[in-house]
Design an enzyme around this catalytic site. Structure first.
Site, PDB file in Angstrom:
ATOM      1  N   ARG A  21      -0.350  -8.115  -9.210  1.00  0.00           N
ATOM      2  CA  ARG A  21       0.003  -9.261  -8.366  1.00  0.00           C
ATOM      3  C   ARG A  21      -0.132 -10.607  -9.070  1.00  0.00           C
ATOM      4  O   ARG A  21       0.009 -11.640  -8.419  1.00  0.00           O
ATOM      5  CB  ARG A  21      -0.820  -9.218  -7.073  1.00  0.00           C
ATOM      6  CG  ARG A  21      -0.463  -7.982  -6.261  1.00  0.00           C
ATOM      7  CD  ARG A  21      -1.133  -7.874  -4.913  1.00  0.00           C
ATOM      8  NE  ARG A  21      -0.709  -6.614  -4.316  1.00  0.00           N
ATOM      9  CZ  ARG A  21      -1.327  -5.449  -4.466  1.00  0.00           C
ATOM     10  NH1 ARG A  21      -2.448  -5.400  -5.174  1.00  0.00           N
ATOM     11  NH2 ARG A  21      -0.854  -4.352  -3.927  1.00  0.00           N
ATOM     12  N   ASP A  51      -7.088  -1.457   6.876  1.00  0.00           N
ATOM     13  CA  ASP A  51      -7.773  -2.324   5.905  1.00  0.00           C
ATOM     14  C   ASP A  51      -7.979  -3.731   6.459  1.00  0.00           C
ATOM     15  O   ASP A  51      -7.152  -4.233   7.226  1.00  0.00           O
ATOM     16  CB  ASP A  51      -6.937  -2.477   4.641  1.00  0.00           C
ATOM     17  CG  ASP A  51      -6.825  -1.218   3.818  1.00  0.00           C
ATOM     18  OD1 ASP A  51      -6.758  -1.341   2.601  1.00  0.00           O
ATOM     19  OD2 ASP A  51      -6.780  -0.116   4.390  1.00  0.00           O
ATOM     20  N   ARG A  69      -4.715  -6.034   9.398  1.00  0.00           N
ATOM     21  CA  ARG A  69      -3.765  -4.938   9.601  1.00  0.00           C
ATOM     22  C   ARG A  69      -3.810  -4.395  11.019  1.00  0.00           C
ATOM     23  O   ARG A  69      -2.839  -3.806  11.495  1.00  0.00           O
ATOM     24  CB  ARG A  69      -4.042  -3.815   8.594  1.00  0.00           C
ATOM     25  CG  ARG A  69      -3.482  -4.120   7.214  1.00  0.00           C
ATOM     26  CD  ARG A  69      -3.879  -3.100   6.163  1.00  0.00           C
ATOM     27  NE  ARG A  69      -3.279  -1.803   6.371  1.00  0.00           N
ATOM     28  CZ  ARG A  69      -3.164  -0.879   5.406  1.00  0.00           C
ATOM     29  NH1 ARG A  69      -3.611  -1.153   4.187  1.00  0.00           N
ATOM     30  NH2 ARG A  69      -2.619   0.298   5.654  1.00  0.00           N
ATOM     31  N   ASP A  93      -6.748   3.632   9.097  1.00  0.00           N
ATOM     32  CA  ASP A  93      -6.406   3.030   7.804  1.00  0.00           C
ATOM     33  C   ASP A  93      -6.101   1.545   7.952  1.00  0.00           C
ATOM     34  O   ASP A  93      -5.222   1.006   7.292  1.00  0.00           O
ATOM     35  CB  ASP A  93      -5.223   3.760   7.150  1.00  0.00           C
ATOM     36  CG  ASP A  93      -5.007   3.355   5.696  1.00  0.00           C
ATOM     37  OD1 ASP A  93      -5.985   3.004   5.026  1.00  0.00           O
ATOM     38  OD2 ASP A  93      -3.848   3.374   5.243  1.00  0.00           O
ATOM     39  N   THR A 132      -5.236  -3.982  -9.228  1.00  0.00           N
ATOM     40  CA  THR A 132      -3.869  -4.437  -8.963  1.00  0.00           C
ATOM     41  C   THR A 132      -3.808  -5.899  -8.538  1.00  0.00           C
ATOM     42  O   THR A 132      -2.743  -6.502  -8.572  1.00  0.00           O
ATOM     43  CB  THR A 132      -3.223  -3.580  -7.858  1.00  0.00           C
ATOM     44  OG1 THR A 132      -4.037  -3.628  -6.683  1.00  0.00           O
ATOM     45  CG2 THR A 132      -3.076  -2.132  -8.312  1.00  0.00           C
ATOM     46  N   GLY A 141      -8.578   1.874  -4.942  1.00  0.00           N
ATOM     47  CA  GLY A 141      -8.866   3.292  -5.078  1.00  0.00           C
ATOM     48  C   GLY A 141      -9.502   3.937  -3.870  1.00  0.00           C
ATOM     49  O   GLY A 141     -10.006   5.065  -3.969  1.00  0.00           O
ATOM     50  N   TRP A 185      -8.866  -4.928  -3.157  1.00  0.00           N
ATOM     51  CA  TRP A 185      -7.711  -5.019  -4.055  1.00  0.00           C
ATOM     52  C   TRP A 185      -6.791  -6.217  -3.839  1.00  0.00           C
ATOM     53  O   TRP A 185      -5.709  -6.279  -4.442  1.00  0.00           O
ATOM     54  CB  TRP A 185      -6.916  -3.721  -4.010  1.00  0.00           C
ATOM     55  CG  TRP A 185      -6.567  -3.190  -2.653  1.00  0.00           C
ATOM     56  CD1 TRP A 185      -7.328  -2.381  -1.865  1.00  0.00           C
ATOM     57  CD2 TRP A 185      -5.346  -3.393  -1.926  1.00  0.00           C
ATOM     58  NE1 TRP A 185      -6.671  -2.069  -0.702  1.00  0.00           N
ATOM     59  CE2 TRP A 185      -5.453  -2.675  -0.717  1.00  0.00           C
ATOM     60  CE3 TRP A 185      -4.175  -4.108  -2.186  1.00  0.00           C
ATOM     61  CZ2 TRP A 185      -4.434  -2.650   0.238  1.00  0.00           C
ATOM     62  CZ3 TRP A 185      -3.157  -4.083  -1.235  1.00  0.00           C
ATOM     63  CH2 TRP A 185      -3.289  -3.361  -0.043  1.00  0.00           C
ATOM     64  N   GLU A 245      -8.304   5.386  -1.413  1.00  0.00           N
ATOM     65  CA  GLU A 245      -7.680   6.670  -1.082  1.00  0.00           C
ATOM     66  C   GLU A 245      -8.122   7.797  -2.011  1.00  0.00           C
ATOM     67  O   GLU A 245      -7.761   8.958  -1.801  1.00  0.00           O
ATOM     68  CB  GLU A 245      -6.154   6.544  -1.110  1.00  0.00           C
ATOM     69  CG  GLU A 245      -5.553   6.004   0.174  1.00  0.00           C
ATOM     70  CD  GLU A 245      -5.982   4.573   0.467  1.00  0.00           C
ATOM     71  OE1 GLU A 245      -6.347   4.309   1.628  1.00  0.00           O
ATOM     72  OE2 GLU A 245      -5.959   3.728  -0.436  1.00  0.00           O
ATOM     73  N   ASN A 296     -10.141   0.144   3.822  1.00  0.00           N
ATOM     74  CA  ASN A 296     -10.499   1.202   4.758  1.00  0.00           C
ATOM     75  C   ASN A 296     -11.643   2.078   4.244  1.00  0.00           C
ATOM     76  O   ASN A 296     -11.878   2.177   3.043  1.00  0.00           O
ATOM     77  CB  ASN A 296      -9.285   2.105   4.997  1.00  0.00           C
ATOM     78  CG  ASN A 296      -8.747   2.669   3.689  1.00  0.00           C
ATOM     79  OD1 ASN A 296      -7.996   1.989   2.993  1.00  0.00           O
ATOM     80  ND2 ASN A 296      -9.122   3.886   3.343  1.00  0.00           N
TER      81      ASN A 296
END
Length: 603
Positions: free
Chosen positions: A151, A326, A351, A324, A195, A211, A263, A213, A281
């Site tokens: 980004r 976040d 979210r 999920d 990222t 990470g 992130w 997930e 999350n």
């Protein structure tokens, strides 16, 4: 963390593009970064300023003349190559970056982390230097859930500080692109990546990591700006003996794989000496019964002491999250009157479909507002801005029945209860950034509207394996689904003083790029289907549109070169949408990344 100097791995530097003395600008000092609003022609911080306003004081381009905006130039950034041997999963890398700008020079990154210094003076782009960190592209697919992303780079001192997906932070000489230092922060061997753009907080480079997930434990890390040496690391998931650890109520160590990654770039308040960051999350994502308890500090905004990394306060939006949802999104600092009282506020569009204003001195909620059109999971919010259906007396939250994928009566394998959720699991707003305009005192949110479904898979202790997805289920959606169908979006404006929605501009597709507001009375956006659009900052009426022919997944920015204002945006779809949700917007399946920088000007 390991640090290498210029005597270590050099990567690939492509220089010799006619570098001249005029390509050397002054050092980007702490004072310049803190007071970046005094240099509206530059874009020195990732979010424009350290408060994450994504607002520009430039006004040459305004509501009267924006209809005349035209392409000044384009620049092919490259970097579309896919990653790994399973190219079906990552067939290409896209663009999610925000260029930084100083004195007519742009600093760009591709998804693979290639950094380019571009001279825009005279209206014809010229490469000054490029640096390729050369990450292992075959390895990337095993450590990234959601595409090959980067980004952006930021400026500090006489350096360009840039992330690499394999967990490195690089400091490059701003003048010639040579490596000053390199730090291995995240561990890709555990499924950790980087990222997001770094944050410069005084003499520190602060970075998050991704990470969740993959069953990692999230953290923030601060490094010495001059050397890259670690100064502190703060875990977002408290360990034994730390405040909040009691919110992990299992007896098999779920906190060790608890997620809560960091992130997206945080914000810095030098007067309060705090950094505010959002967390991701909990893991596993959809099997909340595996991790009973509220799971602090996942799905939270946290403020940490900039010197020590100690957590000063935190606010959790969705305890024991089964969705999920976040809380990774940016945190925007605004000093204004709210409810008739002057406060130092922090704004955050979550979210879960709600936007929040917190007192950034203590984390107390000031207001919370639903910004999506459809929301079915919370039952509303109480006076403390907590979901009304949250039950603090139970360890596994169900919220509104039928919205979460739960275990039901299953003891192993796939759960028996699937959920239909509004907004969907991509969130009412994902990472694409908001914008705040001090000229209008409005907070602009790029939204994702609609719903989708998820199923649960029962997680058992010991199931986690490094570099393997640790999801406890998965989301799914189709255009033909009678319960959900198409996903759309909007640009929504909220009055910061009241927390009320005052304007909304609906869009056929979700907003996947982010926003920019300007002193010219404009809000710019990049649409998923490929249009760059300018809106009136008060009414959100569309005033100008340009079709790029390729999907957009990055936010616009603006800068000045040779006394002329330009608007720039990176064009090239990547990230999570093609991986997880494109079936609900079937027309976007045909969009491919062009990976081109578009720059616009007035005649």
């Amino acid at each position: 963390m390991k640090v290498k100097s210029t005597l270590g791995r050099l990567g690939l530097v492509l220089a010799g593009f006619g570098l001249a003395a005029s390509a050397i600008a002054g050092n980007v000092t702490t004072d310049r970064l803190v007071n970046s609003e005094k240099e509206p022609g530059n874009w020195l911080n990732h979010h424009g300023n350290l408060e994450a306003h994504r607002f520009s004081g430039l006004s040459q381009i305004n509501t009267d003349n924006v209809k005349d905006l035209k392409v000044a130039f384009t620049f092919a950034m490259g970097g579309t190559q896919g990653g790994g041997k399973e190219v079906i999963a990552f067939p290409f890398a896209g663009l999610e970056g925000t260029p930084t700008a100083e004195d007519g020079f742009l600093y760009l990154t591709t998804g693979w982390g290639v950094v380019t210094k571009l001279d825009t003076r005279g209206g014809v782009p010229r490469i000054v230097w490029q640096y390729d960190p050369a990450p292992d592209r075959d390895y990337a697919i095993t450590v990234a859930c959601c595409g090959i992303n980067n980004r952006g780079a930021v400026l500090a001192d006489n350096m360009v500080i840039s992330p690499v997906i394999d967990g490195r932070i690089l400091a490059l000489n701003k003048t010639d692109g040579t490596l000053v230092w390199e730090a291995q922060v995240a561990d890709p061997g555990n499924g950790e990546t980087i990222t997001g753009a770094p944050l410069i907080a005084g003499n520190k480079v602060v970075t998050g990591m991704a990470g969740a997930e993959f069953g990692v434990r999230g953290y923030l890390e601060a490094m010495d700006l001059k050397t890259g040496e670690q100064l502190w690391r703060t875990y977002t998931i408290p360990g034994p003996g730390e405040p909040g650890h009691e919110t992990w109520k299992d007896n098999y160590g779920a906190w060790k794989t608890g997620g809560g990654t960091t992130w997206v770039t945080g914000s810095y308040d030098p007067e309060l000496n705090i950094i505010v960051w959002g967390t991701a999350n909990p893991g596993p994502d959809w099997d909340s019964a595996y991790r009973p308890g509220d799971n602090l500090w996942t799905d939270s905004q946290i403020a940490v002491n900039a010197d020590t990394g100690e957590i000063v306060w935190g606010f959790q939006h969705t305890p024991n999250d089964p969705y999920d949802f976040d809380s990774i999104n940016e945190n925007t600092f605004v000093d204004t009157n709210i409810n008739g009282k002057f406060v130092r506020a922090v704004l955050h569009a979550n979210r879960n479909g709600y936007a929040y204003a917190l007192d950034r001195t203590n984390g107390k909620c000031l207001w919370a507002t639903q910004f999506v059109e459809e929301l079915n999971w919370s039952g509303g919010l109480d006076e403390n801005c907590k979901p009304k259906t949250y039950d603090p007396s139970v360890d596994v939250q169900t919220y509104v029945p039928g919205t979460a994928a739960l275990r039901g009566t299953a003891t192993e394998g796939r759960g028996t209860i699937e959920g239909t959720l509004k907004p969907g699991h991509m969130g009412g707003k994902n990472w694409p950034p908001t914008s705040y305009s001090p000229a209008t005192n409005l907070y602009y949110i790029p939204t994702i509207d609609g719903c989708n479904k998820a199923f649960n898979e029962v997680t058992v202790p010991g199931a986690h394996k490094p570099r393997q997805l640790f999801l406890g289920g998965a989301p799914y959606s189709t255009f033909e689904d009678p319960d959900c169908g198409r996903i759309w979006g909007s640009i929504t404006a909220i009055d910061v003083q009241t927390g009320k929605v005052v304007a909304k501009h609906s869009t056929k597709y979700p907003q996947l790029g982010g926003l920019l507001s300007t002193a010219g009375g404009l809000v710019f956006s990049g649409y998923a289907e490929g249009a760059v659009v300018a809106h009136d900052a008060t009414t959100l009426e569309e005033l100008w549109r340009f079709e790029t022919g390729s999907a957009i997944n990055a936010p616009p920015m603006t800068f000045e070169s040779d006394g002329k204002q330009y608007v720039a945006i990176e064009v090239g779809l990547g990230g999570a949408w093609p991986q997880w949700f494109v079936s609900a917007t079937p027309e976007l399946k045909s969009q491919v990344p062009s990976n081109v920088l578009y720059v616009f000007e007035l005649p």
